[in-house]
Design an enzyme around this catalytic site. Structure first.
Site, short mmCIF file in Angstrom:
data_model
loop_
_atom_site.label_atom_id
_atom_site.label_comp_id
_atom_site.label_asym_id
_atom_site.label_seq_id
_atom_site.Cartn_x
_atom_site.Cartn_y
_atom_site.Cartn_z
N LEU A 171 -20.97 28.46 9.49
CA LEU A 171 -20.37 27.13 9.47
C LEU A 171 -20.84 26.34 8.25
CD1 LEU A 171 -20.64 26.32 13.29
CD2 LEU A 171 -18.62 27.12 12.05
N SER A 172 -21.27 27.07 7.22
CA SER A 172 -21.55 26.50 5.90
C SER A 172 -22.78 25.61 5.82
CB SER A 172 -20.34 25.72 5.37
OG SER A 172 -19.27 26.59 5.23
N SER A 173 -23.86 26.07 6.40
CA SER A 173 -25.10 25.29 6.24
C SER A 173 -25.53 25.29 4.77
CB SER A 173 -26.21 25.82 7.14
OG SER A 173 -26.37 27.19 6.95
N TYR B 216 -18.16 40.99 1.39
CA TYR B 216 -17.39 39.87 0.83
C TYR B 216 -17.06 40.16 -0.64
CZ TYR B 216 -16.30 34.95 -0.31
OH TYR B 216 -15.68 33.79 -0.72
N THR C 177 -8.55 33.12 1.16
CA THR C 177 -7.52 32.74 0.19
C THR C 177 -8.11 31.92 -0.95
OG1 THR C 177 -7.09 30.91 1.68
CG2 THR C 177 -5.53 32.72 1.76
N ASP C 178 -9.26 31.27 -0.73
CA ASP C 178 -9.74 30.30 -1.76
C ASP C 178 -10.01 30.97 -3.10
OD1 ASP C 178 -12.16 31.45 -0.83
OD2 ASP C 178 -13.22 29.52 -0.65
N ASP D 50 -16.01 25.80 1.09
CA ASP D 50 -17.08 25.25 1.93
C ASP D 50 -17.66 23.97 1.31
OD1 ASP D 50 -16.52 27.59 3.21
OD2 ASP D 50 -18.39 28.59 2.67
N ALA E 271 -24.42 30.82 11.44
CA ALA E 271 -23.19 30.88 12.25
C ALA E 271 -21.95 30.94 11.37
CB ALA E 271 -23.12 29.67 13.16
C1 GLA Z 1 -16.93 32.01 2.97
C2 GLA Z 1 -16.88 31.51 1.53
C3 GLA Z 1 -15.61 30.69 1.29
C4 GLA Z 1 -14.37 31.46 1.73
C5 GLA Z 1 -14.56 32.01 3.15
C6 GLA Z 1 -13.41 32.89 3.58
O1 GLA Z 1 -17.07 30.93 3.85
O2 GLA Z 1 -18.02 30.74 1.23
O3 GLA Z 1 -15.55 30.34 -0.07
O4 GLA Z 1 -14.05 32.48 0.84
O5 GLA Z 1 -15.76 32.75 3.28
O6 GLA Z 1 -12.25 32.17 3.70
#
Ligand code: GLA
Length: 387
Positions: free
Chosen positions: A126-128, A223, A37-38, A173, A124
């Protein structure tokens, strides 16, 4: 690696100096609900984890930024009097991208030696990468007194990833990494960037993260494809209603206009975004009302929509979620992050966590041949300097 070890490793790499070594940290994140959604101007509800990226920095009195990581053997130097160039797929592109964004704002750093150390499980979802960007942005802003606020640094880090690294992510993230607060989730409106920290009252429950350990092969291109499909759906709607992004529509308006989206796949993509916004608002309200049952139910619905309408789950994530839901004491379970692999997030009763990990792990292995990893999440602070 603890902070003493990080300093020792720093000195073994860069030697002794009279300049002070300063330490910083930025976390990874888990998103509870509000997925894909972001970049559609919608709502997200992530929280910052206690694991993330540590950074030791010291000025070196040269016109050089030197990069090293304690995680694997790869180092690099960047000359500060030359244009910053992207270097293949190197991890150094994340921090250099941040320096490049500072430079665009006429903020130049002096020479620094940097040592990164991350404890976020690899790849993973989890936004490394966001935590590497945010820790760099936060540290440079402190050391060189650039005077940006946290939200500026969040945007700057997202720009680094979009423009320098070349990954077209949304803002969630970097936002979660920069703005997190212990025991709170972050309710962000990605259109206005208004946000609120909501206390995570999970009486008797735990947040359990399960890692599929599936390689996320074509995740970036898929994506980008989802983003393009959403943009195309916006174009179609614009024939009758002037919207900026899909989140300008509520469900009723969408239902009245969805016939304009002639491509059936694009229509489902758009429907996910709009229903996910509704679910996210509902889940936050449920949390505030101490109604964890409803919160869990909305998490389940979120996953199902990501599976059926947005099609970003896949066998591994679906299997983890199906098995999680079989455990009594699981209130809700869904994929988190971009999807196509990566992790699920589940809300599980304290008493059932052990059973959950054992049973879900066993069934997952039997059904996929892969071994999942489990973490009971602790929710920590956003970017910070540490002693
Ligand atoms: C990844 C992207 C985020 C977001 C998510 C899906 O983590 O970095 O900005 O779009 O996917 O919600």
């Amino acid at each position: 690696m603890n902070t003493e070890q990080l300093k020792e490793t720093f000195i073994s790499l860069y030697g002794e100096s009279d300049n002070e070594i300063q330490l910083f940290f930025s976390p990874g994140r888990v998103n509870l609900i509000g997925e894909h959604t972001d970049y559609n101007g919608g709502y997200v509800f992530p929280c910052a984890l206690t694991f993330g990226t540590y950074l030791a920095v010291r000025q070196n009195n040269q016109r050089l930024a030197r990069f090293a990581t304690a995680n694997f053997d790869h180092r690099g130097d960047v000359k500060l009097d030359e244009p910053f160039e992207k270097e293949g797929k190197s991890w150094i592109n994340y921090p250099v991208g941040v320096l490049n964004e500072f430079r665009k704002k006429a903020k130049e750093i002096e020479g620094v030696d940097l040592l990164y150390s991350g404890d976020i499980p690899n790849a993973a979802g989890l936004s490394s990468s966001a935590s590497i960007e945010m820790v760099t942005a936060f540290a440079m802003n402190e050391i060189f007194e650039f005077g940006f606020d946290r939200m500026d640094l969040v945007k700057l880090s997202q720009n680094a990833e979009n423009q320098f690294v070349g990954v077209n992510c949304g803002i969630m993230d970097q936002f979660a990494s920069g703005m997190g607060a212990a025991d709170h989730a972050l309710f962000l409106n990605c259109d206005t960037l208004d946000y609120e920290r909501v206390p995570l009252k999970l009486a008797g429950m735990k947040i359990v993260i399960a890692n599929t350990n599936k390689r996320r092969g074509l995740a970036d291109s898929k994506y980008n494809e989802r983003r393009a499909q959403c943009e195309s759906a916006v174009e179609a709607i614009r024939k009758e209603k002037n919207i900026r992004h899909l989140s300008d529509l509520d469900l009723e308006e969408f239902n009245a206009l969805s016939h304009l989206i002639t491509d059936e796949t694009e229509r489902r993509r758009a429907r996910h975004v709009i229903t996910e916004n509704t679910r996210t608002l509902g889940a936050i309200e449920a949390l505030i009302q101490d109604d964890l049952q409803s919160f869990g139910r909305l998490m389940n619905q979120s996953h199902d929509s990501l599976r059926d309408d947005y099609e970003v789950t896949g066998k591994e994530l679906d299997t983890l979620v199906e098995e999680a839901r079989k455990i009594s004491g699981t209130l809700g379970s869904r994929m988190t992050g971009a999807g196509f692999g990566g992790c699920t997030v589940s809300i599980v009763g304290d008493e059932q966590v052990e059973t959950f990990i054992r049973e879900v792990g066993k069934a997952y292995h039997e059904r996929t041949g892969l071994t999942a990893d489990f973490y009971v999440a602790e929710i920590g602070d956003g970017s910070k300097q540490i002693d």
